[in-house]
Design a protein around this motif. Sequence first.
Motif, PDB file in Angstrom:
ATOM      1  N   VAL A  30       0.794  -1.070   0.152  1.00 55.42           N
ATOM      2  CA  VAL A  30      -0.022  -0.064   0.074  1.00 55.42           C
ATOM      3  C   VAL A  30       0.871   1.234  -0.004  1.00 55.42           C
ATOM      4  O   VAL A  30       0.526   2.287  -0.682  1.00 55.42           O
ATOM      5  CB  VAL A  30      -1.054  -0.124   1.236  1.00 55.42           C
ATOM      6  CG1 VAL A  30      -1.512   1.387   1.211  1.00 55.42           C
ATOM      7  CG2 VAL A  30      -2.010  -1.212   1.019  1.00 55.42           C
ATOM      8  N   ALA A  31       1.939   1.181   0.971  1.00 62.26           N
ATOM      9  CA  ALA A  31       2.712   2.415   0.807  1.00 62.26           C
ATOM     10  C   ALA A  31       3.493   2.541  -0.649  1.00 62.26           C
ATOM     11  O   ALA A  31       3.795   3.763  -0.844  1.00 62.26           O
ATOM     12  CB  ALA A  31       3.903   2.247   1.788  1.00 62.26           C
ATOM     13  N   ALA A  32       3.749   1.509  -1.286  1.00 57.95           N
ATOM     14  CA  ALA A  32       4.269   1.636  -2.608  1.00 57.95           C
ATOM     15  C   ALA A  32       3.405   2.014  -3.825  1.00 57.95           C
ATOM     16  O   ALA A  32       3.560   2.385  -4.541  1.00 57.95           O
ATOM     17  CB  ALA A  32       4.803   0.246  -2.930  1.00 57.95           C
ATOM     18  N   GLY A  33       2.057   2.511  -3.360  1.00 56.13           N
ATOM     19  CA  GLY A  33       1.180   3.046  -4.113  1.00 56.13           C
ATOM     20  C   GLY A  33       0.171   2.058  -4.778  1.00 56.13           C
ATOM     21  O   GLY A  33      -0.812   2.319  -5.418  1.00 56.13           O
ATOM     22  N   LEU A  34      -0.117   0.555  -4.463  1.00 52.75           N
ATOM     23  CA  LEU A  34      -1.031  -0.231  -4.859  1.00 52.75           C
ATOM     24  C   LEU A  34      -2.344  -0.040  -3.664  1.00 52.75           C
ATOM     25  O   LEU A  34      -2.116   0.189  -2.684  1.00 52.75           O
ATOM     26  CB  LEU A  34      -0.630  -1.656  -4.552  1.00 52.75           C
ATOM     27  CG  LEU A  34       0.373  -2.289  -5.506  1.00 52.75           C
ATOM     28  CD1 LEU A  34       0.822  -3.815  -4.830  1.00 52.75           C
ATOM     29  CD2 LEU A  34      -0.077  -2.000  -6.641  1.00 52.75           C
ATOM     30  N   GLU A  35      -3.632   0.497  -4.226  1.00 56.49           N
ATOM     31  CA  GLU A  35      -4.745   0.850  -3.766  1.00 56.49           C
ATOM     32  C   GLU A  35      -5.650  -0.406  -3.805  1.00 56.49           C
ATOM     33  O   GLU A  35      -6.490  -0.626  -2.532  1.00 56.49           O
ATOM     34  CB  GLU A  35      -5.135   1.926  -4.326  1.00 56.49           C
ATOM     35  CG  GLU A  35      -4.529   3.051  -4.009  1.00 56.49           C
ATOM     36  CD  GLU A  35      -4.944   4.422  -4.652  1.00 56.49           C
ATOM     37  OE1 GLU A  35      -6.014   4.328  -5.436  1.00 56.49           O
ATOM     38  OE2 GLU A  35      -4.741   5.517  -4.349  1.00 56.49           O
ATOM     39  N   ASP A  36      -5.720  -1.069  -4.602  1.00 58.16           N
ATOM     40  CA  ASP A  36      -6.996  -2.160  -5.001  1.00 58.16           C
ATOM     41  C   ASP A  36      -6.542  -3.482  -4.236  1.00 58.16           C
ATOM     42  O   ASP A  36      -5.428  -3.905  -4.466  1.00 58.16           O
ATOM     43  CB  ASP A  36      -7.174  -2.322  -6.517  1.00 58.16           C
ATOM     44  CG  ASP A  36      -8.134  -3.408  -6.769  1.00 58.16           C
ATOM     45  OD1 ASP A  36      -9.292  -2.779  -6.890  1.00 58.16           O
ATOM     46  OD2 ASP A  36      -7.987  -4.355  -7.005  1.00 58.16           O
ATOM     47  N   LYS A  37      -7.491  -3.896  -3.571  1.00 55.17           N
ATOM     48  CA  LYS A  37      -7.158  -5.228  -2.825  1.00 55.17           C
ATOM     49  C   LYS A  37      -6.774  -6.259  -3.736  1.00 55.17           C
ATOM     50  O   LYS A  37      -6.013  -7.150  -3.328  1.00 55.17           O
ATOM     51  CB  LYS A  37      -8.648  -5.388  -2.029  1.00 55.17           C
ATOM     52  CG  LYS A  37      -8.425  -7.034  -1.406  1.00 55.17           C
ATOM     53  CD  LYS A  37      -9.666  -7.150  -0.691  1.00 55.17           C
ATOM     54  CE  LYS A  37     -10.425  -8.012  -1.802  1.00 55.17           C
ATOM     55  NZ  LYS A  37     -11.518  -8.765  -1.329  1.00 55.17           N
ATOM     56  N   CYS A  38      -7.487  -6.464  -5.043  1.00 54.17           N
ATOM     57  CA  CYS A  38      -7.049  -7.519  -5.763  1.00 54.17           C
ATOM     58  C   CYS A  38      -5.642  -7.378  -6.317  1.00 54.17           C
ATOM     59  O   CYS A  38      -4.872  -8.373  -6.463  1.00 54.17           O
ATOM     60  CB  CYS A  38      -7.988  -7.742  -6.932  1.00 54.17           C
ATOM     61  SG  CYS A  38      -9.579  -8.163  -6.556  1.00 54.17           S
ATOM     62  N   ASP A  39      -5.228  -6.215  -6.494  1.00 55.48           N
ATOM     63  CA  ASP A  39      -3.830  -5.816  -6.997  1.00 55.48           C
ATOM     64  C   ASP A  39      -2.692  -6.148  -5.899  1.00 55.48           C
ATOM     65  O   ASP A  39      -1.946  -6.477  -6.260  1.00 55.48           O
ATOM     66  CB  ASP A  39      -3.755  -4.414  -7.443  1.00 55.48           C
ATOM     67  CG  ASP A  39      -4.530  -4.072  -8.606  1.00 55.48           C
ATOM     68  OD1 ASP A  39      -4.836  -4.921  -9.574  1.00 55.48           O
ATOM     69  OD2 ASP A  39      -4.577  -2.893  -8.893  1.00 55.48           O
ATOM     70  N   ILE A  40      -3.389  -5.843  -4.681  1.00 58.03           N
ATOM     71  CA  ILE A  40      -2.491  -6.090  -3.590  1.00 58.03           C
ATOM     72  C   ILE A  40      -2.221  -7.367  -3.503  1.00 58.03           C
ATOM     73  O   ILE A  40      -1.166  -8.165  -3.151  1.00 58.03           O
ATOM     74  CB  ILE A  40      -2.865  -5.449  -2.332  1.00 58.03           C
ATOM     75  CG1 ILE A  40      -2.716  -4.107  -2.429  1.00 58.03           C
ATOM     76  CG2 ILE A  40      -2.001  -5.792  -0.998  1.00 58.03           C
ATOM     77  CD1 ILE A  40      -3.712  -3.059  -1.305  1.00 58.03           C
ATOM     78  N   SER A  49      -8.420 -13.774   0.407  1.00 55.12           N
ATOM     79  CA  SER A  49      -8.936 -13.729   1.916  1.00 55.12           C
ATOM     80  C   SER A  49      -7.944 -13.411   2.822  1.00 55.12           C
ATOM     81  O   SER A  49      -8.232 -12.659   3.818  1.00 55.12           O
ATOM     82  CB  SER A  49      -9.478 -15.176   2.193  1.00 55.12           C
ATOM     83  OG  SER A  49      -8.322 -16.099   2.101  1.00 55.12           O
ATOM     84  N   VAL A  50      -6.582 -13.825   2.805  1.00 55.65           N
ATOM     85  CA  VAL A  50      -5.736 -13.436   3.469  1.00 55.65           C
ATOM     86  C   VAL A  50      -5.262 -11.971   3.389  1.00 55.65           C
ATOM     87  O   VAL A  50      -5.099 -11.006   4.404  1.00 55.65           O
ATOM     88  CB  VAL A  50      -4.145 -14.157   3.427  1.00 55.65           C
ATOM     89  CG1 VAL A  50      -3.188 -13.503   4.085  1.00 55.65           C
ATOM     90  CG2 VAL A  50      -4.437 -15.472   3.893  1.00 55.65           C
ATOM     91  N   CYS A  51      -5.325 -11.458   2.305  1.00 59.93           N
ATOM     92  CA  CYS A  51      -5.107 -10.205   2.055  1.00 59.93           C
ATOM     93  C   CYS A  51      -6.307  -9.184   2.628  1.00 59.93           C
ATOM     94  O   CYS A  51      -5.920  -8.153   3.427  1.00 59.93           O
ATOM     95  CB  CYS A  51      -5.145  -9.608   0.230  1.00 59.93           C
ATOM     96  SG  CYS A  51      -4.551  -8.114   0.259  1.00 59.93           S
TER      97      CYS A  51
END
Length: 96
Positions: A30-40, A49-51
């Motif tokens: 998230v700090a690197a700029g990923l916002e979307d749960k699926c992308d993360i 589910s873990v994410c």
Amino acid sequence: MKAIDFACRFLTRVQKDDLSPAARLVLIAVAAGLEDKCDIAHETALSPSVCTTQLRHLEQLGEVRIISPLSERYVIAPAGKARVRRLFDFHLAPHG
């Protein structure tokens, strides 16, 4: 500072952090700029589910905040920024 020195210092800091490895991984994503749960989930190789569990845990801790519940998008919160800043807060000892 050589890249290997940087990497070793960073990884040492990461290991000493009190978050679980999965939570640290999600926070750094998230700090690197990923916002979307699926992308993360995809980029961290964590199951969706873990994410989700880690994002909710980090949100409860005030490390991330949800910006779109419908699309499950997150950004880093001030507490998360401070934690990530501490992970990178290392300096070489002065050379004599």
